[in-house]
Design a protein around this motif. Structure first.
Motif, PDB file in Angstrom:
ATOM      1  N   SER A  63       0.810  -1.215   0.000  1.00  0.00           N
ATOM      2  CA  SER A  63       0.000   0.000   0.000  1.00  0.00           C
ATOM      3  C   SER A  63       0.844   1.266   0.000  1.00  0.00           C
ATOM      4  O   SER A  63       0.353   2.341  -0.357  1.00  0.00           O
ATOM      5  CB  SER A  63      -0.936   0.001   1.209  1.00  0.00           C
ATOM      6  OG  SER A  63      -1.838  -1.093   1.151  1.00  0.00           O
ATOM      7  N   THR A  95      -1.008  14.518  -2.266  1.00  0.00           N
ATOM      8  CA  THR A  95      -2.114  14.043  -1.436  1.00  0.00           C
ATOM      9  C   THR A  95      -2.701  12.739  -1.968  1.00  0.00           C
ATOM     10  O   THR A  95      -3.609  12.182  -1.357  1.00  0.00           O
ATOM     11  CB  THR A  95      -3.233  15.099  -1.383  1.00  0.00           C
ATOM     12  OG1 THR A  95      -3.693  15.368  -2.725  1.00  0.00           O
ATOM     13  CG2 THR A  95      -2.722  16.391  -0.767  1.00  0.00           C
ATOM     14  N   SER A 127      -3.255   9.632   0.381  1.00  0.00           N
ATOM     15  CA  SER A 127      -3.952   9.818   1.664  1.00  0.00           C
ATOM     16  C   SER A 127      -4.748   8.590   2.077  1.00  0.00           C
ATOM     17  O   SER A 127      -4.708   8.168   3.242  1.00  0.00           O
ATOM     18  CB  SER A 127      -4.866  11.047   1.591  1.00  0.00           C
ATOM     19  OG  SER A 127      -5.836  10.888   0.565  1.00  0.00           O
ATOM     20  N   ALA A 128      -5.465   7.993   1.133  1.00  0.00           N
ATOM     21  CA  ALA A 128      -6.256   6.799   1.460  1.00  0.00           C
ATOM     22  C   ALA A 128      -5.346   5.628   1.830  1.00  0.00           C
ATOM     23  O   ALA A 128      -5.671   4.842   2.737  1.00  0.00           O
ATOM     24  CB  ALA A 128      -7.150   6.424   0.278  1.00  0.00           C
ATOM     25  N   ASP A 129      -4.206   5.503   1.138  1.00  0.00           N
ATOM     26  CA  ASP A 129      -3.268   4.424   1.440  1.00  0.00           C
ATOM     27  C   ASP A 129      -2.666   4.610   2.835  1.00  0.00           C
ATOM     28  O   ASP A 129      -2.487   3.640   3.579  1.00  0.00           O
ATOM     29  CB  ASP A 129      -2.148   4.384   0.402  1.00  0.00           C
ATOM     30  CG  ASP A 129      -2.649   3.956  -0.962  1.00  0.00           C
ATOM     31  OD1 ASP A 129      -3.587   3.144  -1.012  1.00  0.00           O
ATOM     32  OD2 ASP A 129      -2.118   4.445  -1.973  1.00  0.00           O
ATOM     33  N   ILE A 130      -2.351   5.850   3.189  1.00  0.00           N
ATOM     34  CA  ILE A 130      -1.782   6.123   4.515  1.00  0.00           C
ATOM     35  C   ILE A 130      -2.788   5.776   5.605  1.00  0.00           C
ATOM     36  O   ILE A 130      -2.443   5.189   6.640  1.00  0.00           O
ATOM     37  CB  ILE A 130      -1.342   7.592   4.614  1.00  0.00           C
ATOM     38  CG1 ILE A 130      -0.156   7.844   3.679  1.00  0.00           C
ATOM     39  CG2 ILE A 130      -0.969   7.955   6.050  1.00  0.00           C
ATOM     40  CD1 ILE A 130       0.245   9.290   3.557  1.00  0.00           C
ATOM     41  N   GLN A 131      -4.050   6.126   5.372  1.00  0.00           N
ATOM     42  CA  GLN A 131      -5.093   5.764   6.330  1.00  0.00           C
ATOM     43  C   GLN A 131      -5.223   4.258   6.448  1.00  0.00           C
ATOM     44  O   GLN A 131      -5.384   3.700   7.549  1.00  0.00           O
ATOM     45  CB  GLN A 131      -6.429   6.382   5.889  1.00  0.00           C
ATOM     46  CG  GLN A 131      -7.593   6.115   6.838  1.00  0.00           C
ATOM     47  CD  GLN A 131      -7.363   6.711   8.207  1.00  0.00           C
ATOM     48  OE1 GLN A 131      -7.000   7.875   8.327  1.00  0.00           O
ATOM     49  NE2 GLN A 131      -7.557   5.915   9.254  1.00  0.00           N
ATOM     50  N   HIS A 132      -5.132   3.578   5.314  1.00  0.00           N
ATOM     51  CA  HIS A 132      -5.253   2.119   5.277  1.00  0.00           C
ATOM     52  C   HIS A 132      -4.132   1.448   6.066  1.00  0.00           C
ATOM     53  O   HIS A 132      -4.387   0.570   6.903  1.00  0.00           O
ATOM     54  CB  HIS A 132      -5.236   1.659   3.822  1.00  0.00           C
ATOM     55  CG  HIS A 132      -5.232   0.172   3.646  1.00  0.00           C
ATOM     56  ND1 HIS A 132      -6.299  -0.630   3.987  1.00  0.00           N
ATOM     57  CD2 HIS A 132      -4.269  -0.666   3.153  1.00  0.00           C
ATOM     58  CE1 HIS A 132      -6.002  -1.892   3.728  1.00  0.00           C
ATOM     59  NE2 HIS A 132      -4.787  -1.938   3.222  1.00  0.00           N
ATOM     60  N   SER A 140      -2.186   2.758   8.328  1.00  0.00           N
ATOM     61  CA  SER A 140      -2.261   3.133   9.746  1.00  0.00           C
ATOM     62  C   SER A 140      -3.282   2.274  10.472  1.00  0.00           C
ATOM     63  O   SER A 140      -3.057   1.825  11.607  1.00  0.00           O
ATOM     64  CB  SER A 140      -2.629   4.616   9.882  1.00  0.00           C
ATOM     65  OG  SER A 140      -1.663   5.441   9.271  1.00  0.00           O
ATOM     66  N   ASP A 141      -4.405   2.014   9.820  1.00  0.00           N
ATOM     67  CA  ASP A 141      -5.459   1.203  10.426  1.00  0.00           C
ATOM     68  C   ASP A 141      -4.995  -0.236  10.622  1.00  0.00           C
ATOM     69  O   ASP A 141      -5.203  -0.824  11.689  1.00  0.00           O
ATOM     70  CB  ASP A 141      -6.706   1.239   9.541  1.00  0.00           C
ATOM     71  CG  ASP A 141      -7.851   0.423  10.125  1.00  0.00           C
ATOM     72  OD1 ASP A 141      -8.310   0.760  11.230  1.00  0.00           O
ATOM     73  OD2 ASP A 141      -8.303  -0.536   9.472  1.00  0.00           O
ATOM     74  N   ARG A 199      -2.292  -0.374  13.429  1.00  0.00           N
ATOM     75  CA  ARG A 199      -2.876  -0.171  14.767  1.00  0.00           C
ATOM     76  C   ARG A 199      -3.656  -1.402  15.206  1.00  0.00           C
ATOM     77  O   ARG A 199      -3.596  -1.804  16.378  1.00  0.00           O
ATOM     78  CB  ARG A 199      -3.759   1.071  14.775  1.00  0.00           C
ATOM     79  CG  ARG A 199      -4.298   1.434  16.152  1.00  0.00           C
ATOM     80  CD  ARG A 199      -4.819   2.847  16.184  1.00  0.00           C
ATOM     81  NE  ARG A 199      -3.745   3.823  15.995  1.00  0.00           N
ATOM     82  CZ  ARG A 199      -2.945   4.244  16.971  1.00  0.00           C
ATOM     83  NH1 ARG A 199      -3.115   3.793  18.209  1.00  0.00           N
ATOM     84  NH2 ARG A 199      -1.999   5.116  16.722  1.00  0.00           N
TER      85      ARG A 199
END
Length: 206
Positions: free
Chosen positions: A16, A32, A35-40, A42-43, A46
């Motif tokens: 990702s 930017t 952004s969706a990949d970074i959120q993915h 990170s989720d 975590r």
């Protein structure tokens, strides 16, 4: 089987991050677009740490839950999740470490396979959409000009059946992530960034 292994998860994080790393290597800047990949990522990282017991430092403990947060729970020495600020800091540190390691791995893989990356980008610029067959050709080291020539020979076939799969010979040379393969079956068209991600996965497992 819905169970996913630790190695599969870290491979997914690495995959990702392919688009962001490609930006860093090719244009020496970031946008930017990731952004969706970074959120993915990170989720996933975590959840690995707080729900799935995949952190040696924090152990086999589930730190996140769906219990309601009561007034005042965030104050004092308790974090929003019901654990101490020290534990919250340790969780953040473990999450960052997982993502940082995947970023380093993605950077190493794309640097080592820069020719494939550049050829794939050139094909995407010229044709906008590529299929599993083209990815297989690129992974075998074909020049972008030869790949484009092959694409032009079979463009009519793809228009008739956009979900056509690779030949048996091509499949033997290309190992793709199961998630990426399912996405390919769902839609023939995808962004250049997603193809770079798929290429990164293939490079890592090839």
């Amino acid at each position: 089987d819905n169970d996913v292994s630790y190695n599969k998860l870290v491979d997914n994080i690495c995959m990702s991050l392919g688009g962001r790393v490609a930006e860093e290597l090719v244009i020496h800047d970031v946008t930017t677009g990731a952004s969706a990949d970074i959120q993915h990522v990170s989720d996933i990282a975590r959840r690995m740490v707080t729900q799935w017991g995949m952190s040696e430092k924090l152990g086999l403990v589930a730190y996140d839950n769906d219990q309601p947060v009561f007034v005042g729970m965030e104050y004092g020495n308790q974090s929003r999740g019901g654990y101490s600020q020290e534990t919250a800091a340790a969780i953040d540190s473990e999450v960052r470490a997982l993502v940082a390691q995947a970023h380093s791995r993605a950077t190493k893989l794309l640097k080592e396979n820069r020719v494939i990356l550049d050829n794939m980008a050139r094909v995407l610029v010229e044709k906008e959409t590529i299929y599993t067959e083209e990815v297989a050709m690129l992974m075998k080291g074909m020049n972008y000009k030869d790949v484009i020539a092959e694409m032009e020979k079979t463009e009519g076939d793809h228009e008739a059946n956009p979900f056509a799969r690779a030949t048996k010979e091509d499949k033997e040379h290309l190992v793709v992530d199961e998630t990426a393969e399912k996405k390919t079956e769902q839609t023939a068209e995808t962004s250049a960034e997603r193809h770079l991600d798929a290429a990164l996965t293939a490079i890592g497992e090839y």
